[in-house]
Design a protein around this motif. Sequence first.
Motif, mmCIF file in Angstrom:
data_model
loop_
_atom_site.group_PDB
_atom_site.id
_atom_site.type_symbol
_atom_site.label_atom_id
_atom_site.label_comp_id
_atom_site.label_asym_id
_atom_site.label_seq_id
_atom_site.Cartn_x
_atom_site.Cartn_y
_atom_site.Cartn_z
ATOM 1 N N ASP A 62 4.165 -77.070 -6.441
ATOM 2 C CA ASP A 62 4.422 -75.410 -5.925
ATOM 3 C C ASP A 62 4.852 -74.867 -7.277
ATOM 4 O O ASP A 62 5.795 -75.440 -8.005
ATOM 5 N N PHE A 63 4.645 -73.389 -7.432
ATOM 6 C CA PHE A 63 5.749 -72.699 -8.204
ATOM 7 C C PHE A 63 6.317 -71.572 -7.264
ATOM 8 O O PHE A 63 5.932 -71.140 -6.395
ATOM 9 N N ALA A 64 7.752 -71.223 -8.021
ATOM 10 C CA ALA A 64 8.235 -70.369 -7.622
ATOM 11 C C ALA A 64 9.176 -69.447 -8.445
ATOM 12 O O ALA A 64 9.071 -69.470 -9.560
ATOM 13 N N LEU A 65 9.306 -68.307 -7.883
ATOM 14 C CA LEU A 65 10.176 -67.103 -8.393
ATOM 15 C C LEU A 65 11.411 -66.930 -8.054
ATOM 16 O O LEU A 65 11.480 -67.147 -6.657
ATOM 17 N N GLY A 66 12.487 -66.854 -8.898
ATOM 18 C CA GLY A 66 13.809 -66.712 -8.070
ATOM 19 C C GLY A 66 14.718 -66.297 -8.984
ATOM 20 O O GLY A 66 14.469 -65.858 -10.183
ATOM 21 N N PHE A 67 16.037 -66.419 -8.595
ATOM 22 C CA PHE A 67 17.308 -66.073 -9.341
ATOM 23 C C PHE A 67 18.294 -67.034 -9.371
ATOM 24 O O PHE A 67 18.403 -68.052 -8.324
ATOM 25 N N ARG A 68 19.070 -66.957 -10.095
ATOM 26 C CA ARG A 68 20.054 -67.983 -10.284
ATOM 27 C C ARG A 68 21.576 -67.314 -10.702
ATOM 28 O O ARG A 68 21.540 -66.278 -11.381
ATOM 29 N N ILE A 69 22.721 -67.879 -10.237
ATOM 30 C CA ILE A 69 23.887 -67.400 -10.549
ATOM 31 C C ILE A 69 24.743 -68.831 -11.203
ATOM 32 O O ILE A 69 24.784 -69.858 -10.540
ATOM 33 N N PHE A 70 25.053 -68.409 -12.333
ATOM 34 C CA PHE A 70 25.704 -69.456 -13.394
ATOM 35 C C PHE A 70 27.133 -69.548 -13.150
ATOM 36 O O PHE A 70 27.994 -68.314 -13.263
ATOM 37 N N HIS A 71 27.886 -70.596 -13.135
ATOM 38 C CA HIS A 71 29.349 -70.633 -12.743
ATOM 39 C C HIS A 71 30.103 -70.028 -14.190
ATOM 40 O O HIS A 71 31.337 -69.921 -13.975
#
Length: 125
Positions: A37-46
């Motif tokens: 599966d492929f996904a589109l997303g966002f991340r928050i890095f520490h």
Amino acid sequence: MKKLIKFGALTAAFLSGGVAHAEPAFGVGVSYVFGGDFALGFRIFHDNEPDSAVLALGADYKFRSQSFRPTVGVGYLDEDYYLDFSLGYDTKSQSLDYGVGVGGAFETEEESGGSSPDTVPTTEF
């Protein structure tokens, strides 16, 4: 399941090194979720320090299964992109999965453009 959650929480606490005094960075990208599966997303890095390993929290939308996937993971943060490895929870199938992702990074710390500390300024008369 409870053991996995406890393990993840302890690992994140151990890797974070206590109280964080850094500012976060953000990212938007695509992930390949193992299983096809492929996904589109966002991340928050520490941390927003470029050229460093970071912890990440995020969320993805998986296209094939049409489900949301909250994630936790580790990654490499550069000035304008990131690479990450994530553990996610598929909300539709209610199962854990793994993925790798790449995307654009925002709000990273800028490189200092000043002179090297090894150089001594000289004044000519």
